[in-house]
Motif scaffolding. Sequence first.
Motif, PDB file in Angstrom:
ATOM      1  N   THR A  25      49.871  44.802  50.052  1.00 18.55           N
ATOM      2  CA  THR A  25      48.745  43.392  50.079  1.00 18.55           C
ATOM      3  C   THR A  25      47.003  42.970  51.327  1.00 18.55           C
ATOM      4  O   THR A  25      46.127  43.307  50.275  1.00 18.55           O
ATOM      5  N   PHE A  26      47.590  43.548  52.270  1.00 11.99           N
ATOM      6  CA  PHE A  26      46.173  43.949  52.468  1.00 11.99           C
ATOM      7  C   PHE A  26      45.010  45.103  52.594  1.00 11.99           C
ATOM      8  O   PHE A  26      43.621  44.490  52.475  1.00 11.99           O
ATOM      9  N   GLY A  27      45.844  45.759  52.446  1.00 10.79           N
ATOM     10  CA  GLY A  27      45.481  47.707  51.534  1.00 10.79           C
ATOM     11  C   GLY A  27      44.361  47.409  50.524  1.00 10.79           C
ATOM     12  O   GLY A  27      43.339  47.589  50.021  1.00 10.79           O
ATOM     13  N   ILE A  28      44.779  46.294  49.681  1.00 15.09           N
ATOM     14  CA  ILE A  28      44.711  45.527  48.184  1.00 15.09           C
ATOM     15  C   ILE A  28      44.083  44.502  48.348  1.00 15.09           C
ATOM     16  O   ILE A  28      43.036  44.978  48.030  1.00 15.09           O
ATOM     17  N   MET A  29      44.625  43.759  49.244  1.00 11.01           N
ATOM     18  CA  MET A  29      43.063  42.522  49.023  1.00 11.01           C
ATOM     19  C   MET A  29      42.455  42.785  50.362  1.00 11.01           C
ATOM     20  O   MET A  29      41.249  42.071  50.258  1.00 11.01           O
ATOM     21  N   LEU A  30      42.137  43.353  51.423  1.00 14.86           N
ATOM     22  CA  LEU A  30      41.277  43.251  52.549  1.00 14.86           C
ATOM     23  C   LEU A  30      39.329  42.878  51.227  1.00 14.86           C
ATOM     24  O   LEU A  30      39.149  42.216  51.496  1.00 14.86           O
ATOM     25  N   PRO A  31      40.109  45.091  51.219  1.00 13.00           N
ATOM     26  CA  PRO A  31      38.713  45.355  50.904  1.00 13.00           C
ATOM     27  C   PRO A  31      37.992  44.466  49.767  1.00 13.00           C
ATOM     28  O   PRO A  31      37.290  44.349  49.366  1.00 13.00           O
ATOM     29  N   ILE A  32      39.013  44.013  48.534  1.00 10.70           N
ATOM     30  CA  ILE A  32      38.091  42.842  47.234  1.00 10.70           C
ATOM     31  C   ILE A  32      37.955  41.593  48.374  1.00 10.70           C
ATOM     32  O   ILE A  32      36.588  41.767  47.487  1.00 10.70           O
ATOM     33  N   ALA A  33      38.211  41.302  49.023  1.00 12.69           N
ATOM     34  CA  ALA A  33      37.899  39.799  49.887  1.00 12.69           C
ATOM     35  C   ALA A  33      36.916  39.761  50.698  1.00 12.69           C
ATOM     36  O   ALA A  33      35.529  39.417  50.638  1.00 12.69           O
ATOM     37  N   ALA A  34      36.492  41.157  50.731  1.00 14.65           N
ATOM     38  CA  ALA A  34      35.569  42.284  51.600  1.00 14.65           C
ATOM     39  C   ALA A  34      34.448  42.286  51.060  1.00 14.65           C
ATOM     40  O   ALA A  34      32.619  41.294  51.018  1.00 14.65           O
ATOM     41  N   GLU A  35      34.556  42.942  49.635  1.00 11.40           N
ATOM     42  CA  GLU A  35      33.689  42.502  48.705  1.00 11.40           C
ATOM     43  C   GLU A  35      33.037  41.277  47.832  1.00 11.40           C
ATOM     44  O   GLU A  35      31.615  41.756  47.803  1.00 11.40           O
ATOM     45  N   VAL A  36      33.944  40.605  47.928  1.00 17.35           N
ATOM     46  CA  VAL A  36      33.215  39.148  47.103  1.00 17.35           C
ATOM     47  C   VAL A  36      33.203  38.848  48.058  1.00 17.35           C
ATOM     48  O   VAL A  36      31.830  38.568  47.582  1.00 17.35           O
ATOM     49  N   ALA A  37      32.994  38.610  48.651  1.00 15.23           N
ATOM     50  CA  ALA A  37      32.105  37.805  50.277  1.00 15.23           C
ATOM     51  C   ALA A  37      31.238  38.172  50.466  1.00 15.23           C
ATOM     52  O   ALA A  37      30.474  37.852  50.885  1.00 15.23           O
ATOM     53  N   VAL A  38      31.224  39.570  50.714  1.00 13.18           N
ATOM     54  CA  VAL A  38      29.453  39.851  51.109  1.00 13.18           C
ATOM     55  C   VAL A  38      29.064  39.546  49.782  1.00 13.18           C
ATOM     56  O   VAL A  38      27.596  38.856  50.058  1.00 13.18           O
ATOM     57  N   ILE A  39      28.759  39.597  48.509  1.00 10.80           N
ATOM     58  CA  ILE A  39      28.466  39.645  47.166  1.00 10.80           C
ATOM     59  C   ILE A  39      28.251  38.094  47.211  1.00 10.80           C
ATOM     60  O   ILE A  39      26.930  37.898  46.960  1.00 10.80           O
ATOM     61  N   THR A  40      29.118  37.218  47.091  1.00 10.08           N
ATOM     62  CA  THR A  40      28.824  36.278  47.290  1.00 10.08           C
ATOM     63  C   THR A  40      28.094  34.695  48.403  1.00 10.08           C
ATOM     64  O   THR A  40      27.090  33.590  48.175  1.00 10.08           O
ATOM     65  N   ASP A  41      28.803  35.114  49.580  1.00 14.26           N
ATOM     66  CA  ASP A  41      28.662  34.439  50.163  1.00 14.26           C
ATOM     67  C   ASP A  41      28.591  34.591  51.636  1.00 14.26           C
ATOM     68  O   ASP A  41      29.721  35.090  52.067  1.00 14.26           O
ATOM     69  N   ILE A  42      28.407  35.835  52.324  1.00 12.89           N
ATOM     70  CA  ILE A  42      28.554  36.709  54.136  1.00 12.89           C
ATOM     71  C   ILE A  42      29.077  35.579  54.699  1.00 12.89           C
ATOM     72  O   ILE A  42      30.413  35.740  55.805  1.00 12.89           O
ATOM     73  N   ASN A  43      28.881  34.061  54.811  1.00 14.58           N
ATOM     74  CA  ASN A  43      29.688  33.045  55.269  1.00 14.58           C
ATOM     75  C   ASN A  43      31.080  32.871  55.974  1.00 14.58           C
ATOM     76  O   ASN A  43      31.230  32.631  56.403  1.00 14.58           O
ATOM     77  N   MET A  44      31.570  33.350  54.161  1.00 17.06           N
ATOM     78  CA  MET A  44      33.131  33.817  53.868  1.00 17.06           C
ATOM     79  C   MET A  44      33.889  34.298  54.277  1.00 17.06           C
ATOM     80  O   MET A  44      34.753  35.202  53.939  1.00 17.06           O
TER      81      MET A  44
END
Length: 519
Positions: A404-423
Motif C-alpha cells: 500500500t505504501f508503494g502504490i499510495m504514497l506516489p499518488i498522495a504526493a502527486e495529488v497534494a503537489v497539484i492541489t495544495d503543497i501544504n497538505m
Amino acid sequence: MEGTIFSIIPAVLMLVLVLITRNVLISLGTGILIGALFIHDFAILDSIREIWTIFYEIFILDGALNTGNILLIAFLLLLGTMTAFLQASGGSRAFGEWMIKRVKTRTGAQIMTPVLGLVIFIDDYFNSLAVGQIARPLTDRHKVSRAKLAYFIDSTSAPITVISPISSWGAYIIGILGGLFAANGITDIQPLEAFIQMIPLNLYALSALLLVFLVAYFKMDIGPMRTHEQRAIETGQLLNPEKDNAPGDLGDTFVPHKGGKIFHLLIPIAMLIGATVVSMIVTGANASKGDVTILTTFANTDVNLSLFIGGLSAVLTGLVFHLQQEEPRANGLTIFIEGIKTMLPAIYILVLAWMIGSIIGTLETGEYLAQIVNDASISASLLPFLFFFIAGVMAVSTGTSWGTFGIMLPIAAEVAVITDINMLLPSLAAVLAGSVFGDHCTPISDTTILSSIGAGSNHIDHVLTQLPYAILAAVAASIGYLIIGVTNQVLLPLLATFIVVIGIGIIIGFVNKSKINKA
C-alpha cells in the motif's frame, strides 16, 4: 476483470467468509479460487494452472529457490522448536515463577508487553515473535488470554516501526520519499527530515500505541475480547477450548524438567535477539553501496536471513542446555517434531495469505482503488482524511502495508503537489497511518499472522478481538485528519486524537468496573 470493480470481489468475499465461518483456511482458499477464475474468465483448467503456478513460485521463482519465503518458513519451524525446548527444559516455568514474584499484578503483566514492543522497534516481524516469547510465560501465569497478548503484540509492532526512522520500515519509507521528492521537484525538504516531521501526523499509529496502554490499565475489554478475558480469569483457559491448539502452543505436551532454570529461557532468547540484530546489521552493511549509514543498513538488510540465523542460534543453544540436563528429560527428537507440528497451522495460513496476495496483485485491486482517488475531484482540506480511508481499505484488501505504501504514497504526493503543497506531509502520513490500520484489520497480513504465532493465539480470535480497538483508534485518527485539513496544524489534531482515545478509554473502563462491582 483486472483493474475493475470486479477485482475487489475476491478480497471482500474472503473477509465476509472469515467473519461468517471463523475458518481462515476455507476463507482464503475460496478467495484464491474465485480470484483465479476471475483472472482467466472462468476457464477452469487455466485457473487451476494459475493457482499451481502461484503456489510453486512461493518456493521456486525464475528457476531459483525463493530464499526469502523459504527462510521465513524455516524460521517459523525453528521458532516452534525453540519454544518446545523452552518448555521442556523448564525454563518457561522458572521464568514465569521468577517474574510473577516481581510483577505482582495482572495489569503490570499486561503493561510489560507493549513496553517490550516499544523497545524492540527494529522490525515488525522480529518484534512480533520476540516479544511473544518473552512475555508469554508471565502473561500466562497472570491468566491473560492469548487473544489479548496477540493484540498487545500486533498493535505495538507495526505502529512503533512505522514511526521509527531506525527500522526496516523507516528505511523503506524514507527511500520511497526520496524518489517521490525527486520526481515532483521538491527540494526544500530532505526525506529523513520529512519522515521525522510526519511522526506526529501519523495519528493512527500514535493513537493505537496509546490505546494499548489504556486497554491494559483501564481493563478495556470490549467486544469478543471481553469473552476471552472473562474465560481466562474465571477458568484459567487462555485459549478458546472449542478450537484447536493455536500456533506455537504446546499445551501439556511436555512435563517441564524439574531442574529448569531462568537462564534456560533467557539465554536462548538473548541468542535469538542478539544473532538476529547482528545479522541484520551485517547483511544491511554488506548490501549497502557507497557510504554505509544506519539508514542504508536497515534499508538493505535481509530480515528473513537474519531471522533464520537468530532462530538457528537459539535452537542450538536450547539443544545444548537440554543435553546438559540430568535424566529424566524429554526425548530430543520428540521436542523437534512437536515444536515443528505447532507451527504447521500458521505456515498453512501464511502460504495461503501469500497466494491470495498474488491473486489480488494480478487483479490490480490496489491500482483500481488508487485510480478512484486519482480521478476524483477532491477538496484539499479532505486529502488527509480520504488518503487515510483509501489506504486502510487497500491494506485490508491486499493484506500488505508495504504494498500500500508503494502504490499510495506516489499518488498522495502527486495529488497534494497539484492541489495544495501544504497538505503534502499530512497526506503522506495519512497513507502510512491508513496502511497500518488496514493491516490490523485483515487476516491475511503477515504481521497479524506472526503476532498470532508469537502470542500462541488462534489467528481468527486475534483478528476479531483486535478489530474493535483498531476501529476505535481509526475513528479518533479520522477526526484528527479532518482537523488537519481545516487548520493545517500539527499539535491540535494530535491533541484532539488523544483526547478522543483517552475519553473513550476512561468511559469503557468505568463501565467495565461498574459491571464487575455489580457482579
